[in-house]
Write a protein that holds these residues in place. Structure first.
Motif, PDB file in Angstrom:
ATOM      1  N   LYS A 126      -7.942   1.538   1.243  1.00 55.61           N
ATOM      2  CA  LYS A 126      -6.602   2.019   1.356  1.00 55.61           C
ATOM      3  C   LYS A 126      -5.512   2.996   0.356  1.00 55.61           C
ATOM      4  O   LYS A 126      -4.485   3.416   0.645  1.00 55.61           O
ATOM      5  CB  LYS A 126      -5.344   1.963   2.802  1.00 55.61           C
ATOM      6  CG  LYS A 126      -6.577   1.467   3.437  1.00 55.61           C
ATOM      7  CD  LYS A 126      -5.714   0.376   5.036  1.00 55.61           C
ATOM      8  CE  LYS A 126      -6.946   0.580   6.096  1.00 55.61           C
ATOM      9  NZ  LYS A 126      -5.946  -0.043   7.361  1.00 55.61           N
ATOM     10  N   THR A 127      -5.667   2.485  -0.833  1.00 56.99           N
ATOM     11  CA  THR A 127      -5.076   2.334  -1.885  1.00 56.99           C
ATOM     12  C   THR A 127      -5.856   3.662  -2.926  1.00 56.99           C
ATOM     13  O   THR A 127      -6.835   3.621  -3.173  1.00 56.99           O
ATOM     14  CB  THR A 127      -4.235   1.721  -2.649  1.00 56.99           C
ATOM     15  OG1 THR A 127      -4.296   0.681  -2.338  1.00 56.99           O
ATOM     16  CG2 THR A 127      -3.551   2.426  -3.897  1.00 56.99           C
ATOM     17  N   MET A 128      -4.644   4.283  -3.256  1.00 57.28           N
ATOM     18  CA  MET A 128      -5.607   6.007  -3.879  1.00 57.28           C
ATOM     19  C   MET A 128      -6.289   5.259  -5.402  1.00 57.28           C
ATOM     20  O   MET A 128      -5.735   4.776  -6.035  1.00 57.28           O
ATOM     21  CB  MET A 128      -4.474   7.174  -4.407  1.00 57.28           C
ATOM     22  CG  MET A 128      -4.334   7.772  -3.310  1.00 57.28           C
ATOM     23  SD  MET A 128      -2.761   8.440  -3.119  1.00 57.28           S
ATOM     24  CE  MET A 128      -2.079   9.562  -1.284  1.00 57.28           C
ATOM     25  N   SER A 129      -7.218   6.139  -5.502  1.00 56.05           N
ATOM     26  CA  SER A 129      -8.296   5.965  -6.970  1.00 56.05           C
ATOM     27  C   SER A 129      -7.064   5.944  -8.230  1.00 56.05           C
ATOM     28  O   SER A 129      -6.604   6.297  -8.412  1.00 56.05           O
ATOM     29  CB  SER A 129      -8.461   6.760  -6.586  1.00 56.05           C
ATOM     30  OG  SER A 129      -9.615   6.649  -8.225  1.00 56.05           O
ATOM     31  N   THR A 157       0.672   6.604  -6.075  1.00 53.34           N
ATOM     32  CA  THR A 157       0.358   7.708  -6.855  1.00 53.34           C
ATOM     33  C   THR A 157       0.004   8.813  -6.597  1.00 53.34           C
ATOM     34  O   THR A 157      -0.413   9.860  -7.902  1.00 53.34           O
ATOM     35  CB  THR A 157      -0.895   6.710  -6.323  1.00 53.34           C
ATOM     36  OG1 THR A 157      -1.458   5.407  -6.553  1.00 53.34           O
ATOM     37  CG2 THR A 157      -2.474   7.524  -6.625  1.00 53.34           C
ATOM     38  N   ARG A 158       0.725   9.648  -5.505  1.00 55.89           N
ATOM     39  CA  ARG A 158       0.873  11.188  -5.371  1.00 55.89           C
ATOM     40  C   ARG A 158       1.542  11.351  -6.576  1.00 55.89           C
ATOM     41  O   ARG A 158       1.447  12.558  -6.498  1.00 55.89           O
ATOM     42  CB  ARG A 158       1.471  11.080  -4.115  1.00 55.89           C
ATOM     43  CG  ARG A 158       0.763  10.698  -2.427  1.00 55.89           C
ATOM     44  CD  ARG A 158       1.630  11.322  -1.571  1.00 55.89           C
ATOM     45  NE  ARG A 158       0.959  10.138  -0.099  1.00 55.89           N
ATOM     46  CZ  ARG A 158       1.386   9.379   0.091  1.00 55.89           C
ATOM     47  NH1 ARG A 158       2.615   8.600  -0.059  1.00 55.89           N
ATOM     48  NH2 ARG A 158       0.679   8.620   1.303  1.00 55.89           N
ATOM     49  N   LEU A 195       2.348   1.849  -3.634  1.00 56.66           N
ATOM     50  CA  LEU A 195       1.903   2.687  -4.608  1.00 56.66           C
ATOM     51  C   LEU A 195       1.205   3.715  -3.919  1.00 56.66           C
ATOM     52  O   LEU A 195       1.056   5.138  -5.512  1.00 56.66           O
ATOM     53  CB  LEU A 195       0.181   0.866  -4.203  1.00 56.66           C
ATOM     54  CG  LEU A 195       0.529   0.244  -5.088  1.00 56.66           C
ATOM     55  CD1 LEU A 195      -1.107  -0.766  -5.506  1.00 56.66           C
ATOM     56  CD2 LEU A 195       1.199  -0.188  -6.593  1.00 56.66           C
ATOM     57  N   ASN A 196       0.909   4.034  -2.893  1.00 56.04           N
ATOM     58  CA  ASN A 196       0.596   5.259  -2.586  1.00 56.04           C
ATOM     59  C   ASN A 196       1.429   6.680  -2.762  1.00 56.04           C
ATOM     60  O   ASN A 196       1.014   7.345  -3.448  1.00 56.04           O
ATOM     61  CB  ASN A 196      -0.354   5.359  -1.605  1.00 56.04           C
ATOM     62  CG  ASN A 196      -1.254   4.667  -1.267  1.00 56.04           C
ATOM     63  OD1 ASN A 196      -1.967   4.720  -1.814  1.00 56.04           O
ATOM     64  ND2 ASN A 196      -1.549   3.998   0.535  1.00 56.04           N
ATOM     65  N   SER A 197       2.566   5.659  -2.527  1.00 54.39           N
ATOM     66  CA  SER A 197       3.928   7.177  -3.085  1.00 54.39           C
ATOM     67  C   SER A 197       3.791   7.350  -4.003  1.00 54.39           C
ATOM     68  O   SER A 197       4.057   8.963  -4.751  1.00 54.39           O
ATOM     69  CB  SER A 197       5.307   6.604  -1.906  1.00 54.39           C
ATOM     70  OG  SER A 197       5.534   5.667  -2.861  1.00 54.39           O
ATOM     71  N   MET A 214       1.283  -1.576  -0.126  1.00 51.08           N
ATOM     72  CA  MET A 214      -0.031  -0.671   0.015  1.00 51.08           C
ATOM     73  C   MET A 214       1.011   1.496   0.141  1.00 51.08           C
ATOM     74  O   MET A 214       0.642   2.445  -0.887  1.00 51.08           O
ATOM     75  CB  MET A 214      -0.317   0.121   1.113  1.00 51.08           C
ATOM     76  CG  MET A 214      -1.756  -0.632   0.928  1.00 51.08           C
ATOM     77  SD  MET A 214      -3.364  -0.791   2.497  1.00 51.08           S
ATOM     78  CE  MET A 214      -2.393  -1.325   3.743  1.00 51.08           C
ATOM     79  N   ASP A 215       1.972   1.824   0.620  1.00 45.73           N
ATOM     80  CA  ASP A 215       2.890   2.320   0.849  1.00 45.73           C
ATOM     81  C   ASP A 215       3.761   2.443  -0.850  1.00 45.73           C
ATOM     82  O   ASP A 215       3.615   3.480  -0.684  1.00 45.73           O
ATOM     83  CB  ASP A 215       3.984   2.281   2.016  1.00 45.73           C
ATOM     84  CG  ASP A 215       3.069   2.403   3.747  1.00 45.73           C
ATOM     85  OD1 ASP A 215       1.995   2.382   3.322  1.00 45.73           O
ATOM     86  OD2 ASP A 215       3.721   1.752   4.029  1.00 45.73           O
TER      87      ASP A 215
END
Length: 688
Positions: free
Chosen positions: A63-66, A36-37, A32-34, A29-30
């Protein structure tokens, strides 16, 4: 896409510790989120097996961004070097959707390696996308090293358990990647990127940095084939120097991407050149170096075609070349008809008709005036007191010129040749017609003389082949290098291309082809710049343009030049305009950034400038014969001698006919008396 039911915890003892703490799910999750930002993700393709399926539960997606996900679940026993239909279609769909992130969580490292091999070989996987793969030593085997020269944006996730007996110890993950651009020497040692521990990254580094922007002076193997104007060899003081458009592009890219190029040619390049598939399935020549992974970049005027794209990656086209035929040229020795060349056929027909019509009109007017004068003479004679001695002996001044139809045509023709009449005829109608006819003659003669001057001043016209239709009608044999060119014409959708393909022959030596073209039996197919080079090379055997020499013309070449050979002509019509690119090895990570720089090079006009530089020496030697076009010679006046000869011939025939008539008819007449010829002809006139 195939989905399997969630695996039970008792079926996954390997992940027992991970499932309890969800550490693998949290680190994913971390990651993928990094990304995606930073707006680096467009779509994520997840490839997993039932063992790791529990990692991808609802919490990961919540919990993962779109970001779109494509989930692909494979069986543990499935051979991913030849995946089943559902898996294959799912991989293709992920590629079509533009997924630029692959998360590969498979327990079997061999299964992962076979998936990567299959995806690279058939381009099912986007090797330039970002990859998150579980760490497995089997992925670093020497047989897979070529993959890590292509898949460089990869993060290997390796889990470390907490130390037993140490209460403060917690599980953590080591994130490593391949050491690109540093070459892999024997053993692949992954390079650490970051560490994930206690729910955060330790170094906070950029996980997927662009590794191609700075290659740190690494040496790239560049295979080349000298082919004008892409690659040319400049020889000076026995030291070879390589130039050309693609060499300049390579040097410019090297300055921007910070690499060093090691140029080399394959073995037997003079024989194999670009290369082709051999009987055992391997490739020879330049293509063989790229297919076998020995070279990183290929230079050699590579055409942007599906055939080349299937074997390697091609940059965006930096230019488009006109591919056409080098054909034989023939001189038309039409100097014998120089006198009739100034006017076309219909113009000569019009001149002849005007001559006949005008001559007939002159004859008609002259006969009218002659009859009118005869009537006046009769009236005068019948008048009392008529004095015969006072009669004018020349009662019909000038009318004798047009009194007979033959004389009328001859004198009308004489005026057309700007020859004045011996005497001005009487009758105002004839005089007016004569004046206007003289104006017509002046305009016609001036036009004829101007056209004649242009014909004599210019060199003799040449018969050239400038269209495919003319090439087909000429019946000459066509040829070029490589069987792929022959297939191009054979697979053509038009009849002309297919006819060329039927009589197409492959040839390895371009100078041998030029010799055949000069003999008028061959037409050679290549790009227009290279055809210009070999035509100039053949005409100027010394070739002193900065010691310019193309090694395609090897030392064993023979340039046959005889007086009976024809000039070489490049067909003006292009058969096809083909984009030309630089080659990279299959799925090369260098291509995206190289395309960006190459596009800038093209936009600022550097490619055009380098092309002109490469062709400058050739154009300076491309002199045309008979540059002094106004020089008069005896051959250009051949038509005048032909006309004079025709006149002599016709006169001789008429003289012979008159002699035959004199000896066979006149002298055998019973009334013939050679001592009283006047009485003989008077008797003939009375009989008529």
């Amino acid at each position: 896409m195939p989905f399997l039911p969630p695996a039970r915890s008792d079926l996954t003892p390997v992940l027992k510790d991970l499932l309890e703490k969800k550490d693998l799910e949290l680190v994913l999750m971390d990651l993928l989120n990094s990304l995606t930002r930073r707006h680096e993700l467009t779509c994520v393709a997840i490839i997993c097996d039932p063992i790791y399926l529990n990692v991808f539960e609802g919490a990961l997606f919540k919990k993962t961004m779109s970001v779109p996900f494509v989930m692909i679940v494979v069986e543990e026993h499935e051979d991913l070097l030849s995946p089943n239909f559902n898996t294959l279609e799912s991989l293709r769909e992920a590629r079509r959707d533009g997924c630029n992130m692959y998360v590969v969580f498979l327990a079997n490292g061999l299964q992962v390696s076979r998936l990567l091999k299959f995806g690279d070989r058939h381009r099912i996987l986007d090797t330039r996308a970002k990859y998150i793969i579980l760490h497995d030593f089997r992925l670093f085997h020497s047989e897979l090293h070529y993959l890590w020269k292509r898949i460089v944006n990869v993060i290997f996730v390796r889990h470390y358990k907490k130390i037993l007996g140490n209460i403060k110890s917690r599980a953590w993950f080591d994130l490593t990647t391949v050491p690109f651009p540093n070459p892999i020497r024997g053993v692949l040692v992954p390079r650490r990127v970051d560490i994930w521990k206690n729910g955060k990254f330790h170094y906070n580094r950029v996980l997927f940095a662009d590794k191609t922007r700075n290659l740190n002076g690494e040496i790239l193997n560049v295979v080349y084939l000298d082919h004008v104007p892409s690659v040319v060899i400049l020889k000076s003081n026995e030291s070879g120097k390589i130039g050309g458009v693609e060499i300049e592009i390579l040097n410019t890219l090297a300055g921007k991407m910070n690499y060093n190029a090691k140029l080399y040619q394959p073995v037997n390049i003079e024989l194999y050149k670009w290369g082709h598939m051999q009987s055992n399935g391997s490739f020879s020549g330049l293509l063989g170096e790229m297919v076998n992974g020995k070279a990183d970049v290929a230079l050699g005027n590579l055409q942007y075609t599906p055939y080349h794209l299937d074997l390697m990656d091609l940059s965006i086209p930096y230019t488009s070349q006109c591919w056409t035929f080098l054909t034989p040229e023939a001189l038309t020795d039409n100097s014998w008809k120089t006198l009739i060349l100034p006017f076309k056929l219909y113009m000569w027909v019009a001149v002849l008709l005007v001559l006949l019509i005008t001559g007939s009109i002159f004859y008609g007017l002259a006969k009218f005036y002659m009859n009118l004068l005869d009537l006046k003479d009769k009236d005068r004679r019948s008048t009392p007191g008529f004095n015969e001695k006072g009669d004018d002996t020349d009662s019909k001044p000038g009318l004798y010129l047009f009194g007979e139809i033959i004389n009328s045509i001859l004198y009308t023709y004489g005026m057309l040749l700007v020859v004045s009449l011996p005497k001005l005829p009487t009758g105002w109608s004839i005089r007016l017609l004569t004046g206007w006819y003289w104006l017509y003659c002046i305009l016609l003669v001036v036009s004829y003389r101007a056209s004649m001057t242009a014909i004599l001043a210019n060199p003799a016209p040449r018969v050239t082949i400038d269209t495919l239709r003319e090439l087909v009608d000429s019946k000459v044999t066509c040829g070029a290098w490589g069987i792929e060119t022959k297939k191009f014409f054979e697979d053509s959708h038009d009849d002309i291309g297919q006819k060329i393909g039927q009589r197409f022959e492959t040839i390895d030596d371009p100078m041998d082809a030029a010799n055949k073209v000069a003999r008028g039996t061959y037409a050679y197919y290549d790009n227009a710049d290279f055809l210009k080079y070999i035509s100039v090379k053949r005409k100027n055997t010394s070739m002193p343009m900065e010691e310019f020499e193309n090694s395609t013309m090897n030392g064993t070449e023979t340039i046959e030049v005889t007086n009976t050979e024809r000039n070489l002509h490049i067909m003006t019509d292009c058969v096809v305009n083909i984009p030309i690119s630089i080659g990279f090895h299959k799925n090369s990570p260098l291509k995206p950034l190289a395309d960006i720089y190459l596009r800038r090079i093209v936009e600022v006009g550097l490619v055009e400038k380098w092309l002109n530089d490469a062709m400058y020496s050739i154009r300076t030697l491309n002199t045309v014969d008979d540059e002094i076009k106004a020089l008069m010679n005896l051959k250009k006046l051949y038509g005048a001698f032909v006309a004079l000869g025709i006149g002599y011939l016709v006169s001789s025939i008429v003289l012979i006919a008159e002699l035959i008539h004199w000896h066979l008819i006149v002298k055998r007449d019973p009334n013939f008396d050679k001592y009283a010829l006047d009485l003989y002809y008077m008797s003939k006139t009375k009989k008529q």
